[in-house]
Design a protein around this motif. Structure first.
Motif, PDB file in Angstrom:
ATOM      1  N   LEU A 130     -46.480  63.790 -28.273  1.00 27.10           N
ATOM      2  CA  LEU A 130     -45.173  63.685 -28.916  1.00 27.10           C
ATOM      3  C   LEU A 130     -45.241  64.130 -30.374  1.00 27.10           C
ATOM      4  CD1 LEU A 130     -42.214  62.779 -28.719  1.00 27.10           C
ATOM      5  CD2 LEU A 130     -42.966  60.524 -29.482  1.00 27.10           C
ATOM      6  N   ILE A 131     -46.253  63.670 -31.092  1.00 28.07           N
ATOM      7  CA  ILE A 131     -46.392  64.058 -32.498  1.00 28.07           C
ATOM      8  C   ILE A 131     -46.567  65.573 -32.610  1.00 28.07           C
ATOM      9  CG2 ILE A 131     -47.830  63.849 -34.557  1.00 28.07           C
ATOM     10  CD1 ILE A 131     -48.454  60.946 -33.581  1.00 28.07           C
ATOM     11  N   TYR A 132     -47.442  66.140 -31.777  1.00 26.43           N
ATOM     12  CA  TYR A 132     -47.608  67.591 -31.766  1.00 26.43           C
ATOM     13  C   TYR A 132     -46.278  68.270 -31.453  1.00 26.43           C
ATOM     14  CZ  TYR A 132     -49.431  72.227 -30.623  1.00 26.43           C
ATOM     15  OH  TYR A 132     -49.669  73.588 -30.601  1.00 26.43           O
ATOM     16  N   GLY A 133     -45.562  67.730 -30.469  1.00 24.05           N
ATOM     17  CA  GLY A 133     -44.284  68.315 -30.093  1.00 24.05           C
ATOM     18  C   GLY A 133     -43.254  68.255 -31.204  1.00 24.05           C
ATOM     19  N   LEU A 134     -43.201  67.138 -31.926  1.00 23.87           N
ATOM     20  CA  LEU A 134     -42.242  67.003 -33.021  1.00 23.87           C
ATOM     21  C   LEU A 134     -42.559  67.973 -34.159  1.00 23.87           C
ATOM     22  CD1 LEU A 134     -41.848  63.110 -33.124  1.00 23.87           C
ATOM     23  CD2 LEU A 134     -40.163  64.780 -32.314  1.00 23.87           C
ATOM     24  N   LEU A 135     -43.819  68.304 -34.301  1.00 29.44           N
ATOM     25  CA  LEU A 135     -44.215  69.274 -35.333  1.00 29.44           C
ATOM     26  C   LEU A 135     -43.875  70.707 -34.940  1.00 29.44           C
ATOM     27  CD1 LEU A 135     -47.706  67.799 -36.269  1.00 29.44           C
ATOM     28  CD2 LEU A 135     -45.816  68.146 -37.879  1.00 29.44           C
ATOM     29  N   ASN A 136     -43.758  70.985 -33.631  1.00 25.95           N
ATOM     30  CA  ASN A 136     -43.664  72.370 -33.165  1.00 25.95           C
ATOM     31  C   ASN A 136     -42.411  72.708 -32.361  1.00 25.95           C
ATOM     32  OD1 ASN A 136     -46.463  73.776 -33.727  1.00 25.95           O
ATOM     33  ND2 ASN A 136     -46.932  71.678 -33.102  1.00 25.95           N
ATOM     34  N   PHE A 137     -41.752  71.702 -31.782  1.00 27.89           N
ATOM     35  CA  PHE A 137     -40.645  71.968 -30.863  1.00 27.89           C
ATOM     36  C   PHE A 137     -39.424  71.139 -31.238  1.00 27.89           C
ATOM     37  CE2 PHE A 137     -44.577  71.791 -28.013  1.00 27.89           C
ATOM     38  CZ  PHE A 137     -44.891  73.126 -28.204  1.00 27.89           C
ATOM     39  N   ASP A 138     -38.334  71.340 -30.495  1.00 31.50           N
ATOM     40  CA  ASP A 138     -37.200  70.430 -30.641  1.00 31.50           C
ATOM     41  C   ASP A 138     -37.524  69.123 -29.914  1.00 31.50           C
ATOM     42  OD1 ASP A 138     -36.567  70.669 -27.829  1.00 31.50           O
ATOM     43  OD2 ASP A 138     -35.377  72.452 -28.237  1.00 31.50           O
ATOM     44  N   ASP A 139     -36.664  68.135 -30.072  1.00 32.50           N
ATOM     45  CA  ASP A 139     -36.958  66.792 -29.560  1.00 32.50           C
ATOM     46  C   ASP A 139     -37.131  66.759 -28.049  1.00 32.50           C
ATOM     47  OD1 ASP A 139     -36.870  65.690 -32.112  1.00 32.50           O
ATOM     48  OD2 ASP A 139     -34.717  65.282 -32.001  1.00 32.50           O
ATOM     49  N   GLU A 140     -36.296  67.497 -27.322  1.00 35.71           N
ATOM     50  CA  GLU A 140     -36.365  67.462 -25.863  1.00 35.71           C
ATOM     51  C   GLU A 140     -37.649  68.118 -25.361  1.00 35.71           C
ATOM     52  OE1 GLU A 140     -33.499  68.096 -21.958  1.00 35.71           O
ATOM     53  OE2 GLU A 140     -32.778  68.653 -23.960  1.00 35.71           O
ATOM     54  N   LYS A 141     -38.019  69.232 -25.958  1.00 38.97           N
ATOM     55  CA  LYS A 141     -39.267  69.883 -25.552  1.00 38.97           C
ATOM     56  C   LYS A 141     -40.465  69.032 -25.965  1.00 38.97           C
ATOM     57  CE  LYS A 141     -41.762  74.284 -25.564  1.00 38.97           C
ATOM     58  NZ  LYS A 141     -41.762  75.704 -26.009  1.00 38.97           N
ATOM     59  N   ALA A 142     -40.352  68.359 -27.108  1.00 43.04           N
ATOM     60  CA  ALA A 142     -41.432  67.468 -27.549  1.00 43.04           C
ATOM     61  C   ALA A 142     -41.659  66.362 -26.528  1.00 43.04           C
ATOM     62  CB  ALA A 142     -41.102  66.878 -28.913  1.00 43.04           C
ATOM     63  N   LEU A 143     -40.582  65.815 -25.974  1.00 43.72           N
ATOM     64  CA  LEU A 143     -40.707  64.754 -24.968  1.00 43.72           C
ATOM     65  C   LEU A 143     -41.374  65.287 -23.700  1.00 43.72           C
ATOM     66  CD1 LEU A 143     -40.081  61.833 -24.079  1.00 43.72           C
ATOM     67  CD2 LEU A 143     -37.873  62.680 -23.235  1.00 43.72           C
ATOM     68  N   ASN A 144     -40.990  66.467 -23.263  1.00 43.66           N
ATOM     69  CA  ASN A 144     -41.612  67.061 -22.082  1.00 43.66           C
ATOM     70  C   ASN A 144     -43.095  67.349 -22.322  1.00 43.66           C
ATOM     71  OD1 ASN A 144     -39.735  67.882 -19.646  1.00 43.66           O
ATOM     72  ND2 ASN A 144     -38.484  68.062 -21.500  1.00 43.66           N
ATOM     73  N   PHE A 145     -43.416  67.799 -23.521  1.00 43.67           N
ATOM     74  CA  PHE A 145     -44.818  68.054 -23.861  1.00 43.67           C
ATOM     75  C   PHE A 145     -45.610  66.749 -23.844  1.00 43.67           C
ATOM     76  CE2 PHE A 145     -48.395  68.810 -26.721  1.00 43.67           C
ATOM     77  CZ  PHE A 145     -48.836  70.060 -26.313  1.00 43.67           C
ATOM     78  N   ALA A 146     -45.016  65.672 -24.369  1.00 46.55           N
ATOM     79  CA  ALA A 146     -45.683  64.369 -24.378  1.00 46.55           C
ATOM     80  C   ALA A 146     -45.934  63.870 -22.960  1.00 46.55           C
ATOM     81  CB  ALA A 146     -44.835  63.364 -25.150  1.00 46.55           C
ATOM     82  N   ASN A 147     -44.958  64.042 -22.082  1.00 47.28           N
ATOM     83  CA  ASN A 147     -45.120  63.588 -20.709  1.00 47.28           C
ATOM     84  C   ASN A 147     -46.208  64.382 -19.984  1.00 47.28           C
ATOM     85  OD1 ASN A 147     -44.325  61.906 -18.475  1.00 47.28           O
ATOM     86  ND2 ASN A 147     -43.304  63.667 -17.577  1.00 47.28           N
ATOM     87  N   ALA A 148     -46.260  65.685 -20.223  1.00 47.89           N
ATOM     88  CA  ALA A 148     -47.311  66.510 -19.615  1.00 47.89           C
ATOM     89  C   ALA A 148     -48.686  66.139 -20.166  1.00 47.89           C
ATOM     90  CB  ALA A 148     -47.019  67.985 -19.872  1.00 47.89           C
ATOM     91  N   SER A 149     -48.743  65.820 -21.457  1.00 48.31           N
ATOM     92  CA  SER A 149     -49.992  65.389 -22.071  1.00 48.31           C
ATOM     93  C   SER A 149     -50.477  64.090 -21.448  1.00 48.31           C
ATOM     94  CB  SER A 149     -49.793  65.218 -23.580  1.00 48.31           C
ATOM     95  OG  SER A 149     -50.966  64.760 -24.207  1.00 48.31           O
ATOM     96  N   CYS A 150     -49.575  63.161 -21.237  1.00 50.26           N
ATOM     97  CA  CYS A 150     -49.902  61.895 -20.584  1.00 50.26           C
ATOM     98  C   CYS A 150     -50.412  62.132 -19.167  1.00 50.26           C
ATOM     99  CB  CYS A 150     -48.663  60.999 -20.564  1.00 50.26           C
ATOM    100  SG  CYS A 150     -48.867  59.462 -19.638  1.00 50.26           S
ATOM    101  N   ALA A 151     -49.735  62.980 -18.424  1.00 55.09           N
ATOM    102  CA  ALA A 151     -50.113  63.226 -17.032  1.00 55.09           C
ATOM    103  C   ALA A 151     -51.501  63.853 -16.933  1.00 55.09           C
ATOM    104  CB  ALA A 151     -49.073  64.130 -16.360  1.00 55.09           C
TER     105      ALA A 151
END
Length: 335
Positions: free
Chosen positions: A283-304
């Motif tokens: 999520l932190i990486y996503g917030l630095l690089n993407f919009d909020d919705e893409k950041a959330l998807n990136f966080a979920n993929a990172s978790c998985a």
């Protein structure tokens, strides 16, 4: 990228019987270094971020080994001090199928538990930072850890730094006389991005919101009402089919807008430890690089994807995570 991120928390050693053995049937142990916030720091460093970690380690060969491990990620260890107390430990039996994993901690008189506010130059540590990340585990370990963290959060607020929190409440901590829920509410009020869901909000606020979408939205609004500095709320949902099969999903409420990710399925779990930390790092990486919705998807993929990595830390690159986010989960060999 070289964004500067600061994390604060315990460096802890994990001891596990190999494979899925119980302690009773094993005569050897594997060890891994980790710790909730260090897991986040290591994952972010693996993804190319400039990360500094603040902690204490033991002044012995175990502490030296921990420092070498941390430095191997390129993490700045300038603000990690040594003392005469032992490094914290925890023991893990890894479950399988219908048998759950089990954890026992030995950390309440460890090196991090004996940290003191005067040991950290927060203004120097936070200089140039974009994000400061903490979790609810650290202030539960000792009063010194709570006071040190509070000083850091107040300094970060003065400096206008984005503060992310995963306010994990652990009932087996909080042995030094303070009410965990009250402390967490206080510290959350100094933060700006909340990584948690209805359960965490109910624990902190003493509320009883339901876990469905409407309950989540109502809980978020109440949290923002009582802690006005919070402006973004992200939640990780996990459905445990068995110890070996999990599903993950992310959802968020930002500026009154609700959005969620699709579920990702993990049918062969290798290691569940650190999956929430992988979500936070993503999520932190996503917030630095993407919009909020893409950041959330990136966080979920990172978790998985962390479910497939042995140990506490997600060793996957941003490119690996983006592939999972894009649906490339067939596991074909890369040549």
């Amino acid at each position: 990228m070289a964004s500067k991120i600061l994390t604060f928390g315990e460096v802890i050693m994990r001891l596990s019987p190999p494979g899925n053995k119980t302690m009773k049937q094993s005569h050897e142990m594997e060890f891994f270094f980790g710790g909730t916030e260090l897991n986040v720091a290591s994952s972010l460093a693996t993804m190319g971020c400039d990360v500094t970690h603040i902690s204490n380690v033991s002044d012995d060969f175990v502490g030296e080994s921990a420092l070498s491990f941390i430095k191997s990620f390129g993490i700045n260890t300038t603000f990690i001090n040594k003392n005469e107390h032992p490094l914290g430990l925890y023991f893990l039996e890894v479950g399988a199928s219908v048998r759950a994993s089990r954890i026992a901690y030995n950390r309440l008189n460890g090196s991090f538990a004996n940290i003191k506010p005067e040991q950290v130059d927060w203004k120097k540590a936070l200089e140039g930072c974009e994000f400061f990340h903490w979790t609810g585990i650290s202030p539960g370990i000792s009063e010194g850890a709570y006071e040190t963290l509070k000083e850091g959060l107040l300094t970060a607020r003065e400096m206008g730094i984005e503060v992310t929190t995963d306010p994990a409440y652990r009932s087996n901590l909080w042995k030094y006389g303070k009410n965990g829920n009250e402390v967490l509410k206080e510290l959350v009020s100094y933060s700006t991005v909340f990584i948690g869901g209805v359960n965490e909000i109910n624990e902190i606020l003493g509320t009883q919101f339901s876990s469905d979408q409407q309950g989540f939205m109502e809980a978020c609004e109440e949290l923002k009402k009582q802690c006005p500095s919070i402006h973004k709320i992200f939640d990780k949902i996990r459905i445990g089919v068995t110890a070996s099969s999990q599903q993950t999903q992310g959802r968020a409420l930002i500026n009154g807008n609700y959005f969620e990710t699709k579920f990702l399925e993990i049918d062969q779990v290798v290691d569940r430890i650190g999956t929430g930390d992988a979500f936070a790092a993503g999520l932190i990486y996503g917030l630095l690089n993407f919009d909020d919705e893409k950041a959330l998807n990136f966080a979920n993929a990172s978790c998985a994807i962390k479910h497939t990595i042995l140990g506490d830390i997600n060793y996957c690159s941003a490119e690996d995570i983006l592939e999972v986010m894009a649906g490339n989960s067939g596991g074909r060999i890369k040549r």
